[in-house]
Design an enzyme around this catalytic site. Structure first.
Site, PDB file in Angstrom:
ATOM      1  N   GLU A  55       0.492  -1.111  -0.741  1.00  0.00           N
ATOM      2  CA  GLU A  55       0.487   0.069   0.158  1.00  0.00           C
ATOM      3  C   GLU A  55       0.786   1.077  -0.151  1.00  0.00           C
ATOM      4  O   GLU A  55       2.100   1.669   0.549  1.00  0.00           O
ATOM      5  CB  GLU A  55      -0.721  -0.216   1.047  1.00  0.00           C
ATOM      6  N   LYS A 127      -9.146   2.292  -1.393  1.00  0.00           N
ATOM      7  CA  LYS A 127     -10.043   2.037  -0.282  1.00  0.00           C
ATOM      8  C   LYS A 127     -10.691   2.439   0.278  1.00  0.00           C
ATOM      9  O   LYS A 127     -11.066   3.760   0.607  1.00  0.00           O
ATOM     10  CB  LYS A 127      -8.222   1.442   1.038  1.00  0.00           C
ATOM     11  N   CYS A 161      -5.265  -3.276   1.944  1.00  0.00           N
ATOM     12  CA  CYS A 161      -5.552  -3.609   3.482  1.00  0.00           C
ATOM     13  C   CYS A 161      -6.002  -3.916   4.302  1.00  0.00           C
ATOM     14  O   CYS A 161      -7.208  -5.068   4.534  1.00  0.00           O
ATOM     15  CB  CYS A 161      -4.474  -1.953   3.993  1.00  0.00           C
TER      16      CYS A 161
END
Length: 254
Positions: A55, A127, A161
């Site tokens: 990331e 995200k 993530c």
């Protein structure tokens, strides 16, 4: 005659490279791209079809929010063009993390892009599930889990993530036919349960392979845990890194 780097692999298997690396110094994207180029060369030499990075691999993650916002670029900006050139040069797909500028001028997105071996952008994910105050003060959340893309007979989804720890996010991609999820990650200590337990469990529950590429080393007072993991669709661990820098290449089966 085809060679291994022509990617003449059976449709039932792919070779995935997980690049576990520290974050670069803020504002040093040129060096980060050079390191990505070198990792892509190594991955291609080992017959990888896709390389997955951590990331925010081009800028650093938990850096000053104002600096991060100033570094952000649009999805088709210079970074995307540079990564497309790297992918074409080494003839492999690349999934990388970076800050993407928000069209309304709000905080940037924490984004991941999938660039195919021909340099085409195949997928973008922003995200959705921001992790705590550190994420919230730096990023705008994405609106929804994106649609998987098709490549060489595989349907491939993207998560970032904390997204990949959410059963609903993995379920959403699996329901859209994803057979593989590629997930750039910056998971810090002491949250080892994510790669050790959660990723293999969700892979098995939803019958989808998950490639989880984590950062390592320290960024300020934050220490990243490594343990990048490739889990197969039955939850089997196909590869797992230790704590330090690594480039893992392993095959995943449907």
């Amino acid at each position: 005659m085809q060679t291994e780097n022509d990617h003449a692999w059976p449709a039932q298997s792919l070779r995935i490279a997980l690049w576990q690396t520290p974050h670069p110094a803020p504002g040093n994207a040129g060096h980060a791209l050079a390191c990505l180029d070198a990792a892509a060369a190594q991955a291609a030499q080992q017959g990888a079809h896709w390389l997955v990075t951590p990331e925010m691999v081009l800028t650093g993650y938990l850096i000053d929010p104002a600096q991060l916002a100033a570094l952000a670029q649009p999805a088709d900006g210079p970074w995307a063009q540079a990564v497309a050139s790297i992918a074409q040069r080494h003839r492999l797909g690349i999934v990388y993390g970076c800050p993407e500028s928000h069209p309304a001028g709000a905080r940037p997105y924490n984004a991941a892009q999938a660039i195919g071996p021909d340099g085409r952008r195949l997928g973008v994910h922003r995200k959705v599930h921001l992790f705590g105050a550190a994420d919230a003060e730096r990023f705008s959340p994405g609106e929804a889990v994106g649609t998987p893309f098709d490549w060489e007979g595989w349907r491939i989804g993207l998560l970032i993530c904390y997204d990949v720890e959410q059963p609903a996010a993995v379920r959403a991609l699996a329901a859209q036919g994803a057979s593989l999820i590629l997930a750039p990650t910056a998971n810090m200590l002491p949250y080892d349960d994510a790669p050790l337990l959660t990723v293999p469990r969700l892979a098995a529950e939803h019958h989808v392979a998950i490639a989880y590429a984590n950062a390592c080393g320290a960024e300020g007072r934050t220490h990243y845990g490594g343990l990048s993991t490739l889990a197969g669709p039955r939850g089997e661990v196909r590869a797992r890194a230790g704590r330090g820098e690594a480039l893992l290449v392993a095959e995943v089966l449907r």
